[in-house]
Design a protein around this motif. Sequence first.
Motif, PDB file in Angstrom:
ATOM      1  N   ALA A 200       0.903  -1.211  -0.131  1.00  0.00           N
ATOM      2  CA  ALA A 200       0.126  -0.087  -0.076  1.00  0.00           C
ATOM      3  C   ALA A 200       0.979   1.190   0.090  1.00  0.00           C
ATOM      4  CB  ALA A 200      -0.837   0.210   1.346  1.00  0.00           C
ATOM      5  N   TYR A 201       2.038   1.251   0.893  1.00  0.00           N
ATOM      6  CA  TYR A 201       2.932   2.364   0.933  1.00  0.00           C
ATOM      7  C   TYR A 201       3.648   2.456  -0.547  1.00  0.00           C
ATOM      8  CZ  TYR A 201       7.094   5.307   1.715  1.00  0.00           C
ATOM      9  OH  TYR A 201       8.053   5.934   1.713  1.00  0.00           O
ATOM     10  N   ALA A 202       3.978   1.346  -1.228  1.00  0.00           N
ATOM     11  CA  ALA A 202       4.394   1.710  -2.537  1.00  0.00           C
ATOM     12  C   ALA A 202       3.673   2.046  -3.654  1.00  0.00           C
ATOM     13  CB  ALA A 202       5.163   0.249  -2.931  1.00  0.00           C
ATOM     14  N   LEU A 203       2.118   1.736  -3.475  1.00  0.00           N
ATOM     15  CA  LEU A 203       1.368   2.380  -4.243  1.00  0.00           C
ATOM     16  C   LEU A 203       1.117   3.787  -4.188  1.00  0.00           C
ATOM     17  CD1 LEU A 203      -1.344  -0.606  -4.177  1.00  0.00           C
ATOM     18  CD2 LEU A 203       0.135  -0.253  -6.102  1.00  0.00           C
ATOM     19  N   GLU A 204       1.251   4.076  -3.001  1.00  0.00           N
ATOM     20  CA  GLU A 204       1.077   5.657  -2.704  1.00  0.00           C
ATOM     21  C   GLU A 204       2.215   6.471  -3.127  1.00  0.00           C
ATOM     22  OE1 GLU A 204      -1.936   7.024  -1.794  1.00  0.00           O
ATOM     23  OE2 GLU A 204      -2.731   5.101  -1.771  1.00  0.00           O
ATOM     24  N   ARG A 205       3.269   5.832  -3.082  1.00  0.00           N
ATOM     25  CA  ARG A 205       4.401   6.630  -3.559  1.00  0.00           C
ATOM     26  C   ARG A 205       4.394   6.615  -4.999  1.00  0.00           C
ATOM     27  NH1 ARG A 205       7.225   9.170  -3.167  1.00  0.00           N
ATOM     28  NH2 ARG A 205       9.470   8.372  -3.504  1.00  0.00           N
ATOM     29  N   GLY A 239     -18.823   7.483  11.405  1.00  0.00           N
ATOM     30  CA  GLY A 239     -19.911   6.959  10.604  1.00  0.00           C
ATOM     31  C   GLY A 239     -19.640   7.027   9.008  1.00  0.00           C
ATOM     32  N   ARG A 240     -18.594   7.696   8.431  1.00  0.00           N
ATOM     33  CA  ARG A 240     -18.085   7.678   7.180  1.00  0.00           C
ATOM     34  C   ARG A 240     -17.409   6.568   6.629  1.00  0.00           C
ATOM     35  NH1 ARG A 240     -19.140  12.892   5.838  1.00  0.00           N
ATOM     36  NH2 ARG A 240     -19.328  14.467   7.623  1.00  0.00           N
ATOM     37  N   THR A 241     -17.900   5.951   5.591  1.00  0.00           N
ATOM     38  CA  THR A 241     -17.321   4.877   4.687  1.00  0.00           C
ATOM     39  C   THR A 241     -17.068   5.164   3.177  1.00  0.00           C
ATOM     40  OG1 THR A 241     -19.383   3.638   4.498  1.00  0.00           O
ATOM     41  CG2 THR A 241     -18.044   3.239   6.343  1.00  0.00           C
ATOM     42  N   ARG A 242     -16.078   4.746   2.766  1.00  0.00           N
ATOM     43  CA  ARG A 242     -15.674   4.819   1.428  1.00  0.00           C
ATOM     44  C   ARG A 242     -16.026   3.200   0.870  1.00  0.00           C
ATOM     45  NH1 ARG A 242     -10.390   6.390   3.257  1.00  0.00           N
ATOM     46  NH2 ARG A 242     -10.173   8.432   3.308  1.00  0.00           N
ATOM     47  N   PRO A 243     -16.163   3.562  -0.532  1.00  0.00           N
ATOM     48  CA  PRO A 243     -16.549   2.068  -1.221  1.00  0.00           C
ATOM     49  C   PRO A 243     -15.328   1.189  -1.152  1.00  0.00           C
ATOM     50  CG  PRO A 243     -17.086   3.909  -2.673  1.00  0.00           C
ATOM     51  CD  PRO A 243     -16.332   4.593  -1.373  1.00  0.00           C
ATOM     52  N   GLY A 244     -15.460  -0.058  -1.048  1.00  0.00           N
ATOM     53  CA  GLY A 244     -14.464  -0.959  -0.973  1.00  0.00           C
ATOM     54  C   GLY A 244     -13.191  -0.925  -1.555  1.00  0.00           C
ATOM     55  N   PRO A 245     -13.149  -0.840  -3.092  1.00  0.00           N
ATOM     56  CA  PRO A 245     -11.942  -0.618  -3.833  1.00  0.00           C
ATOM     57  C   PRO A 245     -11.462   0.717  -3.835  1.00  0.00           C
ATOM     58  CG  PRO A 245     -13.955  -0.814  -5.232  1.00  0.00           C
ATOM     59  CD  PRO A 245     -14.397  -0.901  -4.037  1.00  0.00           C
ATOM     60  N   ALA A 246     -11.910   1.637  -3.036  1.00  0.00           N
ATOM     61  CA  ALA A 246     -11.485   3.011  -3.234  1.00  0.00           C
ATOM     62  C   ALA A 246     -10.101   3.203  -2.790  1.00  0.00           C
ATOM     63  CB  ALA A 246     -12.275   3.905  -2.510  1.00  0.00           C
ATOM     64  N   LEU A 247      -9.450   4.139  -3.583  1.00  0.00           N
ATOM     65  CA  LEU A 247      -7.927   4.381  -3.355  1.00  0.00           C
ATOM     66  C   LEU A 247      -7.706   5.868  -2.854  1.00  0.00           C
ATOM     67  CD1 LEU A 247      -6.312   2.360  -6.353  1.00  0.00           C
ATOM     68  CD2 LEU A 247      -6.188   1.783  -3.804  1.00  0.00           C
ATOM     69  N   PRO A 248      -7.736   6.195  -1.522  1.00  0.00           N
ATOM     70  CA  PRO A 248      -7.659   7.389  -1.203  1.00  0.00           C
ATOM     71  C   PRO A 248      -6.311   8.036  -1.187  1.00  0.00           C
ATOM     72  CG  PRO A 248      -7.700   5.866   0.742  1.00  0.00           C
ATOM     73  CD  PRO A 248      -8.089   5.104  -0.471  1.00  0.00           C
ATOM     74  N   ALA A 249      -6.137   9.310  -1.301  1.00  0.00           N
ATOM     75  CA  ALA A 249      -4.970  10.028  -1.412  1.00  0.00           C
ATOM     76  C   ALA A 249      -4.075  10.174  -0.206  1.00  0.00           C
ATOM     77  CB  ALA A 249      -5.199  11.481  -2.128  1.00  0.00           C
TER      78      ALA A 249
END
Length: 313
Positions: A200-205, A239-249
């Motif tokens: 996950a870190y490598a993907l964000e980088r 109470g806030r959720t993102r869709p399952g496959p979402a990729l946040p910045a």
Amino acid sequence: MIHIAWLPLLVPFLAAPAGRRPASHLSPRQAVRLLTAAAAGLAAASTCALALLIVPGATHLHVVAAPGHLLTPLSSGSPDAVIAIAVTAGALLAWCAARLVQGVRRRRTQLRRAGMLAAEADGELVVLPDEHPDAYALPGSPGRIVVTSGMLRALSAPEREVLIAHERAHLRERHHLFTAVADLAGLCHPALRTLREPLAYALERSADESAARAVGSRRLTARAIGRAALATRASSAAGRTRPGPALPATAGPVPRRVAALLGHGTEARTARPHAQRAAVVALVACVALSAGASVQAADDLHDGIEAAQGESR
């Protein structure tokens, strides 16, 4: 055969320390590919090992021995121990298979829902009227970039450009597929879950570097990522959720990401060459050892079957 078949089940426990180094010492794209391939390879080898451990004990059953023309079971040690190992391996293999099927179905459902949400929007950028600062890439066909009005107000115009470029990189490079492979590998062997964090870190980088190239400024990219993360954490997300496959910045260790961007080069450029080589060799060695042990165990099993057939003639 039984002894060497244990190696693919034990090697993944070495993947945790070995998997941390590539994310820090290789270029982000190289680290993504290496970690994903390692997760898939180790998962496949461990699954094969479980299947191979079932066979010697199964040959004690007439329904298995008869089709293979085996009048005597494979000689792989004490019958009680061999049968116990086979039963345990069979139970684990069935459990892993059930979890894997469930994981694939869950992932497909999430992607289908994400695609439906994306199809309802017009254009690549979707702005949600929400005061909570948030931004993420929503994979689909085509994918969408979702940003809340709260996030847009928290950033300046150049910083918004960085954020959009970051999420666009996630969609363009199909990063959700890499996370899917790592998640499914973790269902095959629990020790492989440790590779999810460095991946996950490598993907964000990787997305950070793409955004920096798009806007032409590493400092601006670092500032935008930092401010977006601070805005997200300063606002209540209850109470806030993102869709399952979402990729946040704002995912992953943001301070490390910012430090890498401000270092005027990727971590791979500042790392010593021997550290880069050691990072690659350690993880590749884990995969090679696991795969080699599985192949050797299969070869030994084949030889044992031929020997048992010879004895019965």
